[in-house]
Design an enzyme around this catalytic site. Structure first.
Site, mmCIF file in Angstrom:
data_model
loop_
_atom_site.group_PDB
_atom_site.id
_atom_site.type_symbol
_atom_site.label_atom_id
_atom_site.label_comp_id
_atom_site.label_asym_id
_atom_site.label_seq_id
_atom_site.Cartn_x
_atom_site.Cartn_y
_atom_site.Cartn_z
ATOM 1 N N THR A 152 7.516 25.184 33.005
ATOM 2 C CA THR A 152 7.589 26.642 33.129
ATOM 3 C C THR A 152 8.692 27.158 32.217
ATOM 4 O OG1 THR A 152 7.697 28.485 34.697
ATOM 5 C CG2 THR A 152 9.138 26.627 35.171
ATOM 6 N N ASN A 153 9.084 28.412 32.372
ATOM 7 C CA ASN A 153 10.179 28.984 31.576
ATOM 8 C C ASN A 153 10.977 29.932 32.467
ATOM 9 O OD1 ASN A 153 9.158 31.815 31.307
ATOM 10 N ND2 ASN A 153 7.430 30.740 30.377
ATOM 11 N N PRO A 154 12.164 30.354 32.030
ATOM 12 C CA PRO A 154 13.037 31.110 32.946
ATOM 13 C C PRO A 154 12.720 32.606 33.032
ATOM 14 C CG PRO A 154 14.274 30.284 31.049
ATOM 15 C CD PRO A 154 12.841 30.035 30.761
ATOM 16 N N ALA B 232 5.446 35.923 30.336
ATOM 17 C CA ALA B 232 5.727 34.820 29.410
ATOM 18 C C ALA B 232 4.896 33.618 29.857
ATOM 19 C CB ALA B 232 7.217 34.490 29.441
#
Ligand code: CTP
Length: 399
Positions: free
Chosen positions: A210-212, A277
């Protein structure tokens, strides 16, 4: 928004959802409104007037025949800034649609020309009945606004069809918007799909790629579009944020799920804003059980996820906005390339490495680039203010 100084009449008709009207009366009063509650005879069977009197600090009206209050319905029809009808039962909607005035509440509604917000609440079959549909249509044509009903458990058990009254906070959000926009608003009548947050791709049941992304930019856009009168459909990946009031949320986890949700929702949308995102890669294989830890390195094979914007099917919404998250100096050139490749109307460029911009912060510094080439470079702003600027550009493109 605050209801300070606003005068609201809260009409309560007889349905089990009356219990939520107590919270509504309380919240309105706490937010500064002067709240006059009018109960139908059957509502008073569910909740005694004294409950509303204690919650609002005002006398409650129940009958046309109360001594010294003979014309109360006329005053209450004219003076308040807003009339909220919650719950609005099938019966009261039918009587209002017919123009009947056989009790205090319907007499007040008939005498009223100002805004009315109704929160229908009834058995799902009653809501689906052609008679109710026709009554709702008639009242909408007269300028009534509606909030809900929603799908959820009814007094008689679970249901997968609309009938359940919206929650008090949702009704409050709709009421606040109606007071600000007067039922109009610059995006009134427009459906806006907003995506927000990251997506997650599973390596196994307990590990994800995943991403932040916090989802803050998308949530701010959804809230701002709702406040401008739009119907907002928010497709959100996993985030910790409370849902903006008034928007309809579709929760997804993976990029493929987000793609399916967006594709289904944009068919009836005027605007798509892809602030999410989405993960660009997913494991080529996802293990059904937890992968055991082994000594040494682990090599993963990843495959690309679908590019949601680049694969958007036709018909596309009138205005499509994408974001370009860059980390290097030639951000403008890369953003313009994305604008072209993904056939966007606008691309919102931000630099993830710049202090105060990008993921996990409440502010953002962006440049809005239009397909005609014009670029608006904005200073460091709150994400809410950035959202307003993006919507200003969207509105100009819609007209
Ligand atoms: N986006 C998308 N589908 C994806 C990935 C991104 O629709 N699978 C959207 C984003 O929501 C954003 C825009 O495409 O509006 C650009 O996203 P960004 O991450 O900046 O660029 P990518 O297209 O993923 O390209 P790169 O990672 O090479 O910069």
């Amino acid at each position: 928004m605050s209801f300070a100084g606003r005068h609201v009449v809260l009409g309560v008709s007889g349905g089990i959802a009356c219990y939520k009207s107590c919270t509504l009366a309380r919240r309105l009063t706490e937010d500064g409104a002067v709240v006059d509650v009018v109960l139908t005879a059957s509502a008073a069977e569910f909740v005694r007037p004294v409950t509303f009197e204690a919650l609002t600090g005002r006398p409650v009206l129940t009958s046309l025949w109360e001594p010294d209050r003979a014309l109360a319905h006329i005053g209450l029809a004219k003076q308040p800034d807003l009339a909220i009808l919650a719950p609005a039962t099938a019966n009261v909607l039918a009587r209002a649609a017919m123009g009947m005035a056989d009790d205090l509440l319907t007499a007040l509604l008939l005498a009223r020309s100002g805004p009315v917000l109704a929160a229908p609440a009834m058995n799902d079959a009653m809501y689906a009945h052609p008679a109710t549909r026709a009554n709702l249509k008639t009242l909408a044509a007269r300028g009534w606004q509606f909030i809900g009903p929603e799908i959820g458990p009814l007094a008689e058990g679970p249901s997968d069809r609309p009938g359940r009254m919206s929650e008090p906070d949702t009704i409050l959000a709709a009421a606040a918007r109606l007071l600000v926009t007067g039922g109009g608003g610059r995006l009134a009548g427009k459906t806006v799909v907003v995506t927000a947050g990251p997506t997650r791709e599973h390596l196994d049941p307990v590990r994800v790629l995943t991403n932040p992304s916090s989802g803050r930019m998308g949530y701010a856009l959804a809230a701002a579009a709702y406040a401008r009168g739009a119907e907002v459909l928010l497709v959100t990946g996993p985030t910790e944020l409370p849902l903006p009031l008034g928007v309809t949320a579709h929760r997804v986890e993976t990029t493929a799920e987000m793609q399916r949700a967006v594709q289904a929702l944009v068919k009836k949308a005027h605007v798509l804003i892809m602030a999410a995102a989405p993960a660009d890669y997913r494991p080529a294989t996802s293990a059904a059980t937890k992968r055991p830890r082994r000594n040494g390195t682990l090599t993963l094979e990843l495959e690309a996820t679908p590019d949601i914007l680049a694969t958007l099917e036709h018909p596309r919404p009138g205005v499509v906005v994408g974001f370009a998250l860059e980390t290097g100096g030639d951000g403008v050139a890369k953003a313009r390339q994305k604008l072209q490749d993904k056939a966007l109307d606008f691309v919102v460029l931000n630099d993830a490495l710049e202090p105060g911009a990008g993921f996990e912060v409440a502010t953002n510094r962006v440049t809005i680039i239009g397909k005609a080439g014009a670029a608006i470079e904005l200073p460091l702003l709150s994400k809410r203010d950035v959202a307003e600027k993006i919507l200003d550009a969207v509105e100009r493109a819609l007209t």
